[in-house]
Design an enzyme around this catalytic site. Sequence first.
Site, short mmCIF file in Angstrom:
data_model
loop_
_atom_site.label_atom_id
_atom_site.label_comp_id
_atom_site.label_asym_id
_atom_site.label_seq_id
_atom_site.Cartn_x
_atom_site.Cartn_y
_atom_site.Cartn_z
CB THR A 62 3.20 -1.26 -6.20
OG1 THR A 62 4.33 -2.11 -6.42
CG2 THR A 62 3.66 0.12 -5.76
N GLY A 63 0.78 -3.37 -6.32
CA GLY A 63 0.29 -4.66 -6.77
C GLY A 63 -0.07 -5.58 -5.62
CB SER A 64 -0.62 -5.04 -2.18
OG SER A 64 -1.14 -3.73 -2.16
N GLY A 100 -2.04 -12.19 -4.41
CA GLY A 100 -0.74 -12.84 -4.48
C GLY A 100 0.27 -12.40 -3.44
N GLY A 124 1.92 -9.62 -3.12
CA GLY A 124 1.70 -8.29 -2.58
C GLY A 124 0.67 -8.27 -1.48
CE1 TYR A 183 8.27 -11.16 -14.60
CE2 TYR A 183 9.32 -13.31 -14.67
CZ TYR A 183 8.69 -12.31 -13.96
OH TYR A 183 8.49 -12.45 -12.62
#
Length: 266
Positions: A13-15, A18, A20, A155
Site C-alpha cells: 500500500t502507498g507504493s 517513496g 513503498g 502522528y
Amino acid sequence: MNLNLTGKRALVTGSSAGLGKETAKLLAAEGAAVVVHGRDKDRAEGVAQEIREAGGTAGAVVGDLADDRAAADVARAATADGPVDILVNNAGFYRDLSWAEATPDEWRDTYNVNVVSAVRMIQHLVPAMRERGWGRVVTIGGGLASQPMNTHPQYNATLAARHNLAVSLARELKGTGITSNVVSPGVILVEATKDLVTSIGSARGWGRTWDEIQPNAVQALLPNDQERFGEPEEIAAAVAYLCSDYAQYISGATIRVDGGLIRSAF
C-alpha cells in the site's frame, strides 16, 4: 541470497512513491508478482510499468484506503489475478503540527488513514492467507512510536498504534503459518525529506548546499551511529527479508532500520 518469493503475490500500500515504491521494486526483483497501490492512477501505473520494464511482474490498483468502500474495491482489484500472499501496510501520512494545531478532527483523520486503513486491508486479505496456511503481513512503523517528539503528536500516536496492532495480529495468527512484523525506519532520504531539510537548512545555519547541510541536519535532527540519513532501499531490504521463508520464525517483532537512532537494548 534468493528470498524464494517467486510465485508469491504482494500488495504494497502507498507504493506509488517513496519507501513503498522501493519496496515494491525489490519484492518484484526477488520474484514476487507485485500490486502497486496509490491514490494517483498515473503514478501507480508508472511504478508498475517501471517494474515490468525491469523484467518483473506488476499491476496497479487505485483507491483511498481511508474509505470503507474504496478499500474493499482495492482489495478486490488486488486479488483479481490471484490471491495476495504478502501485505505490506506502508500507506500513511503526517502533518507537522503542534499540540495546539492538532485538532480532534486532525487526530481522527490521521488515525483513520494511518491505523484503520491498515486494519481494513488486514481484514480483507488475511482470512484467505489463513485458508492457504501461509502469509506475510509487514507494517511500516517508526521510532516515534516509542520515543515521540513534542510536535505532530497525532502522528506519533498512530505509529504506536501501528506497532501495537502488528503484534496483536501476530498473537492472533499463532499456528497459522502467517507472520506479522514491523519494520521501523529512521529518517529516510526520500525526495520530500531532502526538500524539507534543504528548505530549513540555511535558516538554521546548516549550510547552503546539500553537502554542507546534510551532516549538520543529521546531528541536529537524528544523531545516529551511522551519521547519515537512511536510504529507501535499506527499508525495502528489511521488508523483503521478513517476507521470505528465511523469516518464518520471526513474528511479532520490530526490526529497526534507523542507524542506531533509537538507543534501546530491547
